[in-house]
Structure formats: structure tokens, C-alpha cells
Design an enzyme around this catalytic site. Structure first.
Site, PDB file in Angstrom:
ATOM      1  N   HIS A  38      78.443 -30.754-103.958  1.00 56.63           N
ATOM      2  CA  HIS A  38      78.772 -30.214-102.646  1.00 56.63           C
ATOM      3  C   HIS A  38      80.203 -29.728-102.659  1.00 56.63           C
ATOM      4  O   HIS A  38      81.054 -30.329-103.317  1.00 56.63           O
ATOM      5  CB  HIS A  38      78.602 -31.278-101.551  1.00 56.63           C
ATOM      6  CG  HIS A  38      78.471 -30.691-100.205  1.00 56.63           C
ATOM      7  ND1 HIS A  38      79.559 -30.341 -99.445  1.00 56.63           N
ATOM      8  CD2 HIS A  38      77.379 -30.337 -99.493  1.00 56.63           C
ATOM      9  CE1 HIS A  38      79.127 -29.808 -98.318  1.00 56.63           C
ATOM     10  NE2 HIS A  38      77.815 -29.786 -98.318  1.00 56.63           N
ATOM     11  N   ASP A  80      69.976 -32.036 -99.390  1.00 54.17           N
ATOM     12  CA  ASP A  80      68.706 -31.400 -99.788  1.00 54.17           C
ATOM     13  C   ASP A  80      67.928 -32.197-100.818  1.00 54.17           C
ATOM     14  O   ASP A  80      66.788 -31.852-101.123  1.00 54.17           O
ATOM     15  CB  ASP A  80      68.984 -29.995-100.345  1.00 54.17           C
ATOM     16  CG  ASP A  80      69.398 -29.027 -99.253  1.00 54.17           C
ATOM     17  OD1 ASP A  80      68.878 -29.168 -98.140  1.00 54.17           O
ATOM     18  OD2 ASP A  80      70.226 -28.153 -99.517  1.00 54.17           O
TER      19      ASP A  80
END
Ligand code: CMC
Length: 428
Positions: free
Chosen positions: A307, A364
Site C-alpha cells: 500500500h 483487497d
């Protein structure tokens, strides 16, 4: 006393103001940099650039903190529901009982889409990806409700468009799925709440009464809340940038949907499941895939890992991992790819490549496994993300408009040819 940063460039010293956010994060204000110095900054991918001031979402990537309007994501995911969170994001405070009743009523009476929009659906091939259909149909709302976002529109009209979009997006999303199946659409049934209505439009068959499973409705509420805002990411910044030219709300959100679709952003949830399926088809071993993801020449990444801002853990992923176990158990679903996902996570988290680069599972990684258990087809996963992110995009668009932010217009460092004279075709 005001703090300044000192910049020395071309032999001259300049003072740049330092500003501080409400969580003590500091920024050097370079608004006057070019006027003062003649220089611009270069920051590809905006890794260090604050594009705006915002009071909506606070995120601390080092500590794994995420709060909407000050409320920790853990509390909202556990105790709230999606429409309440939508109200919170858009209006700034948790609603009172009359406020949420009014908000819910307004959304409920706007769930239908104009019948003419069905003709647009009919024009898409059945194998069209639902994200492309969703962004096109959301953009097409501009034709039905053309209010611009500038001084020609009243606040009431803009607020009505916000309600319309929140109300119609589940209908459009469910219909894009029905379209991909070549099935007739289900019209919204307003006796259901927001999530149940979406599930009804997705799954109800003409031959039977459909009662949404409360476990599925709860799970959907939780997932939508976890996706509802995430400050200045690729799609949200797109909404703000496109919106800054004062286009209609629907155009700006449609642009955000397209930005979300990419595999490095919201499209990762679909890619995670496809990756886990590929591992399963390959015998279930994770080593080969980890090695591929580490090999820069392979072009492969471990989807659902890493991320831009979370460098210790993604708080949403933590909640989703626990929820995933609970929801699959409640629904009695035994999905073999859950085991593969857990093995892959364990293998990656003990591998020096991922440790050194601080790559952890993101939102996700496990969300797709839950969506699968809820019966949501794989190519609808990113649509679910878009449904969740909608109130965040709206809140950011509204904040930008109310703050009368200038049109977004970055600079560049030109690296092309210097001036040269045109040469006629015969002399080239
Ligand atoms: N698998 C393998 N290597 C990775 C991965 C990954 N998933 N993510 C980053 N790296 C490596 C990257 O190759 C680079 O290595 P090196 O320093 O040796 O060149 C290093 O880690 C830093 O990566 P980066 O690309 O500079 O980081 P970024 O902040 O630009 O990208 C990211 C963040 C999310 C795009 C990236 O981690 C990624 O592509 N992840 C997979 C896609 C994904 O899961 N996206 C969903 C993000 S969360 C949902 C959302 O909000 O959109």
C-alpha cells in the site's frame, strides 16, 4: 510562533510557511514557491504532495489508523451501518434519528432510474465488464440531471443530485450485472433497506419470493463501510481534479469509477481471486507465485499486498480477515481458496523481500473471498468497491466545491525537443 522552512536555491534564501493539521501532521506550504523562486517541485505519483486540506478522513499509515470524521474505522465497522456512515462522511456528523430517517426516505424514493436509461444498457454487449457499464451509466445521468456544480446551481439542487446518485447507483450496479447475464432487470423494491435492495436486484428470480439473508446484508454493510473513504487516493483525487473544473457531480464520479477500476487500485480485489484461483489450479503451492512476485522481470505482483501509505498494516485488512472467517462460518461456506490465501499471507510475511519493503495484505486481499461467499460474481467485486466508495467521493467533491478550490492544474518538467523549424514532407 509561526514555523517556517528555509529553502536556499540559486544563492537566495526563501522562507516557506509550515502548516499543521489537527493531528499534528506538518506540511511545507509551497503555494507561493514559483512566484517567490521561479522553481516548481517534482513529485511523480504525488508521494509527498498534499493536494488539499480536508476534514473528512484521517489516516496514519505508520500506526495503521483510519478514522472517518474522527470516528475509528473499527467502531464504525462494528456498530454502524452504511447509510449512517454515508451521512457522516457527507454531512460531517453522525445523524440524529430524524436526520437519518429523512436521509433514508429521500434515498428510498429515488432508487428508480429513468426508463430511457434501459436503452443505454441494451446497447452494451453482454460480456461488457460491469465497471465500464457502471461508469458509462453514471456519466449518462448528466443527460437526465444536468445541473452544473457552479454558481448556476442552488445548494438544494446539488444536494438532490447527491441523493439521486446514492439512490440510483445500486440500481445501476445491479442492472450492469443483470446485463452481463443477459437477464431482465429487477426493479428496486423499496420495502428493503439499501443493501438488501441491492441484493434483491442482483439475485431475485422471477419464480420465487426473495428474502435477503441478514448475514449477507450485515456483511455487505461492513464491507461498504470499510471502503467508504480513504482520503486522497487515485480515484478520490480524480474526482476532486475532474470536479475542480466545475463539471456536474455525475461526470466527476464517473471519472472516479474509471480510476478505481485499475488493478493497482480497486481492481486488485478481482485480481486477488484470479491469482488465488491460479495458485489452486497449479496445485496450491505458494512458493512459485511468491518467487514470481519478487522477480522484477516477471511483471507479476502479489495482488492484495502493499500500500502506498500503510507501512505496518492496513486496519481495514485486519477487520476483513476476522470478518472473513466469521462470515464464511455463518454462511456454512467452505472455500478452499481461503486456506490458500492464509498460506500465501504467512509465506509472504516471513519472506525478507516483503518484510524489507513493508508489504502487508491490504483491504483487497480478503474482501474478494467474502464477496464470493456472498454470491457476488468476480467481475462485480470492483463494482462493490465503487458502491462503498461513493459517499467518500461525494463528500470529497462537496468539500472541494464548498471550499471554492481552484481548478487543478499541475506543472511539469518539460524534457522534449527544444524549438525547431517545420520541415516540409518532401525534405524529410
Ligand atoms: N508484490 C510485489 N512487489 C511489490 C508489491 C507487490 N504487491 N507492491 C510493491 N512491491 C515492491 C515494488 O516492486 C517496489 O520494489 P523495489 O523497491 O525493489 O523497486 C517496492 O515494493 C515499492 O513499491 P511501489 O510500487 O514503489 O509502491 P507504491 O506505493 O507506488 O505502490 C501499490 C503501492 C498498492 C500500487 C503496490 O503495492 C501494488 O501494486 N500492490 C498490488 C496491487 C494492490 O493490491 N492494490 C490495491 C491497493 S489497496 C486498495 C486501494 O485503496 O486501492
Amino acid at each position: 510562533m509561526s514555523e517556517f522552512a528555509t529553502l536556499t536555491v540559486a544563492g537566495k534564501t526563501h522562507q516557506l510557511p509550515v502548516i499543521e493539521g489537527s493531528e499534528q501532521e506538518k506540511a511545507i506550504d509551497i503555494s507561493d514557491l514559483r512566484d517567490q523562486t521561479g522553481y516548481v517541485t517534482l513529485d511523480r505519483g504525488y508521494k509527498n504532495t498534499g493536494a488539499t486540506k480536508s476534514a473528512i478522513t484521517f489516516l496514519d499509515g505508520e500506526k495503521g489508523i483510519l478514522r472517518y470524521r474522527g470516528y475509528p474505522i473499527e467502531q464504525l465497522a462494528e456498530q454502524s451501518n452504511f447509510l449512517e456512515v454515508a451521512y457522516l462522511l457527507i454531512h460531517g456528523n453522525l445523524p440524529t434519528q430524524p436526520e437519518i430517517e429523512d436521509f433514508t426516505r429521500q434515498i428510498t424514493v429515488h432508487t428508480l432510474v429513468n426508463e430511457d436509461m434501459k436503452k443505454i444498457f441494451d446497447g452494451f454487449p453482454v460480456n461488457a465488464h460491469p465497471m465500464g457499464v457502471l461508469s458509462s451509466l453514471v456519466c449518462s445521468l448528466t443527460a437526465f440531471y444536468p445541473e452544473p456544480a457552479d454558481t448556476r446551481s442552488s445548494v438544494d439542487k446539488l444536494n438532490l443530485n447527491i441523493i439521486r446518485l446514492l439512490a440510483k447507483m445500486p440500481t445501476i450496479a445491479a442492472w450492469s450485472y443483470k446485463n452481463s447475464q443477459g437477464h431482465p432487470v429487477n426493479y428496486p423494491k423499496n420495502k428493503f433497506d439499501y443493501c438488501a435492495n441491492f441484493l434483491y436486484m442482483m439475485f431475485a428470480l422471477p419464480v420465487e419470493d426473495y428474502t435477503p439473508d441478514p448475514v449477507v446484508v450485515d456483511a455487505m454493510n461492513k464491507l461498504l463501510i470499510l471502503h467508504a473513504d480513504h482520503e486522497q487516493n487515485c480515484s478520490t483525487s480524480t474526482v476532486r481534479l475532474v470536479g475542480s473544473s466545475k463539471v456536474n457531480l455525475f461526470s466527476a464520479i464517473s471519472a472516479g469509477i474509471n480510476a478505481l477500476w485499475g488493478p493497482l487500485h480497486g481492481g486488485a480485489n478481482q485480481e486477488v481471486i484470479e491469482m488465488l484461483e491460479a495458485i489452486r489450479a497449479d496445485g496450491g503451492g505458494t512458493r512459485k507465485f511468491i518467487d514470481q512476485a519478487k522477480d522484477k522481470t516477471s511483471g507479476v505482483r502479489l495482488m492484495g499486498f502493499g500500500h502506498r501509505v500503510y507501512k505496518n498494516f492496513d486496519p481495514r485488512a485486519k477487520i476483513i480477515k476476522v470478518a472473513c472467517d466469521q462470515i464464511l462460518k455463518k454462511l456454512g461456506v467452505d472455500d478452499p481458496i481461503l486456506e490458500i490465501a492464509k498460506n500465501l499471507e504467512a509465506a509472504a510475511l516471513s519472506d525478507s523481500y516483503f518484510i524489507e519493503r513493508k508489504l502487508y495484505p491490504n483491504v483487497d486481499f480478503y474482501s474478494g473471498i467474502i464477496y464470493r461467499a456472498l454470491g457476488i460474481p468476480t467481475d462485480m467485486f470492483t463494482v462493490m468497491f465503487a458502491l462503498g466508495r461513493l459517499p467518500g467521493w461525494i463528500a470529497q467533491w462537496k468539500e472541494m466545491n464548498e471550499a471554492k478550490e481552484p481548478i487543478g492544474r499541475p506543472r511539469q518538467i518539460y524534457t522534449g525537443e527544444r524549438e525547431r523549424n517545420y520541415v516540409a514532407m518532401t525534405n524529410r
